[in-house]
Design a protein around this motif. Structure first.
Motif, PDB file in Angstrom:
ATOM      1  N   THR A  33       1.563   6.440  23.720  1.00 30.06           N
ATOM      2  CA  THR A  33       0.697   7.054  22.703  1.00 30.06           C
ATOM      3  C   THR A  33      -0.926   6.999  23.157  1.00 30.06           C
ATOM      4  O   THR A  33      -1.538   8.051  23.313  1.00 30.06           O
ATOM      5  N   THR A  34      -0.976   5.892  23.702  1.00 32.05           N
ATOM      6  CA  THR A  34      -2.485   5.610  24.251  1.00 32.05           C
ATOM      7  C   THR A  34      -2.506   6.721  25.669  1.00 32.05           C
ATOM      8  O   THR A  34      -3.804   7.076  25.602  1.00 32.05           O
ATOM      9  N   GLU A  36      -1.490   9.551  26.068  1.00 33.66           N
ATOM     10  CA  GLU A  36      -1.776  10.917  25.588  1.00 33.66           C
ATOM     11  C   GLU A  36      -3.338  10.931  25.102  1.00 33.66           C
ATOM     12  O   GLU A  36      -3.814  11.939  25.522  1.00 33.66           O
ATOM     13  N   THR A  37      -3.721  10.106  24.227  1.00 35.62           N
ATOM     14  CA  THR A  37      -5.079  10.092  23.591  1.00 35.62           C
ATOM     15  C   THR A  37      -6.225  10.034  24.561  1.00 35.62           C
ATOM     16  O   THR A  37      -7.081  10.571  24.470  1.00 35.62           O
ATOM     17  N   GLY A 174       7.610  15.052  16.241  1.00 34.40           N
ATOM     18  CA  GLY A 174       7.776  13.619  16.447  1.00 34.40           C
ATOM     19  C   GLY A 174       9.015  13.114  15.632  1.00 34.40           C
ATOM     20  O   GLY A 174       9.821  12.502  16.365  1.00 34.40           O
ATOM     21  N   GLY A 210       5.977   9.290  21.163  1.00 35.00           N
ATOM     22  CA  GLY A 210       4.625   8.791  21.125  1.00 35.00           C
ATOM     23  C   GLY A 210       3.529   9.945  21.255  1.00 35.00           C
ATOM     24  O   GLY A 210       2.592   9.646  20.754  1.00 35.00           O
ATOM     25  N   ALA A 211       3.524  10.704  22.026  1.00 39.68           N
ATOM     26  CA  ALA A 211       2.651  11.810  22.304  1.00 39.68           C
ATOM     27  C   ALA A 211       2.590  12.470  20.859  1.00 39.68           C
ATOM     28  O   ALA A 211       1.299  12.977  20.593  1.00 39.68           O
ATOM     29  N   GLY A 214       0.718  10.748  18.668  1.00 38.30           N
ATOM     30  CA  GLY A 214      -0.713  10.302  19.025  1.00 38.30           C
ATOM     31  C   GLY A 214      -1.630  11.735  18.737  1.00 38.30           C
ATOM     32  O   GLY A 214      -2.695  11.535  18.387  1.00 38.30           O
ATOM     33  N   THR A 233      -8.059   6.276  17.890  1.00 37.50           N
ATOM     34  CA  THR A 233      -6.510   6.165  18.203  1.00 37.50           C
ATOM     35  C   THR A 233      -6.401   5.397  19.496  1.00 37.50           C
ATOM     36  O   THR A 233      -5.277   4.752  19.495  1.00 37.50           O
TER      37      THR A 233
END
Length: 263
Positions: A33-34, A36-37, A174, A210-211, A214, A233
């Motif tokens: 997730t991190t 992606e953001t 998701g 996760g993406a 995110g 985020t």
């Protein structure tokens, strides 16, 4: 599905990657997730552009991997920063191909799938195993990190393909990937799906999972998100990652102390 071998063998003391536990999946999901953001923040919000961002982050990743390769056993503070950075670079690789060179998401998804399959084939032909419980040589670790990079690039392409090209939206996308992961877990526990296969399938799919969430959190409402922004985020999940890695480090130190006392 907490480990890629049904017998749950203990990893050797010199294994260079972590056991597959709940902590592992939590940090991995937050890392993607991190990735992606943070990639979006650096390239778009800061205005560095894809090329400059890719070069900078590849250089930082290279440094992190050099540090990781100098460790002869799993060390959380060396391993997990490399995962976060390789998540960012994997995202940038796909974004550069799609946004910079006009490669279609369908083409990128197929290309990365073939590249990952070829990596697994060469890895297995060389080592006769794809298990992460036995990453104790430099050659195996090279295969491991190459596979990790390709899973992130593939997951980025597949996630964007489903959410954007198929116009399913970030939330639906998701939930879709989360449902597939749940089915893989059920197949592992109830239908005796091979543990190594189950692990790698779940590892690939946690990237678009996760993406998707995110993007859902960071993108504006106009683009189908909740509008929290890439800075907030990224910092939110990065803070959670740091806390979990610190927890794992302290837990590992306590285990080492107990082992020394028993000796």
């Amino acid at each position: 599905m907490l480990a890629p071998n049904r017998q749950q063998p203990a990893a050797p003391s010199h294994n260079r990657v972590p056991d597959v536990t709940l902590d592992f999946w939590l940090v991995k999901l937050m890392a993607v997730t991190t990735g992606e953001t943070a990639a979006d923040y650096l390239a778009d919000t800061l205005g560095l552009g894809l090329t400059a961002t890719s070069l900078i982050m590849t250089g930082i990743l290279t440094t992190a991997l050099v540090l990781q390769f100098t460790r002869k056993r799993y060390v959380p503070w060396a391993y997990w920063p490399a995962v976060v950075l390789i998540s960012i670079v994997g995202t940038l690789v796909t974004d550069s191909l799609v946004d910079g060179f006009g490669v279609r998401l369908q083409t990128a998804t197929i290309a990365f799938s073939v590249a990952l399959a070829a990596t697994f084939a060469v890895w297995y032909a060389s080592e006769r195993t794809l298990s992460i419980h036995t990453i104790f040589t430099t050659r195996r670790e090279i295969f491991y990190w190459l596979a990790i990079l390709l899973t992130f690039a593939l997951g980025t392409a597949a996630g964007d393909l489903v959410a954007e090209s198929f116009d399913m939206g970030y939330l639906t996308s998701g939930l879709l990937f989360g449902g597939v992961i749940a089915l893989i877990a059920l197949a592992y526990w109830l239908l005796s799906l091979d543990g190594i296969l189950a692990f790698w399938l779940a590892y690939i799919l946690t990237r678009p999972l996760g993406a998707s969430f995110g993007d859902l959190l960071s993108r504006s409402a106009r683009h189908g998100g909740l509008g929290l922004g890439t800075i907030f985020t990224s910092l939110l999940f990065l803070g959670c990652i740091i806390a979990l890695v610190l927890h794992m480090t302290l837990k590992g130190d306590e285990a080492d102390e107990i082992l020394l006392e028993s000796d």
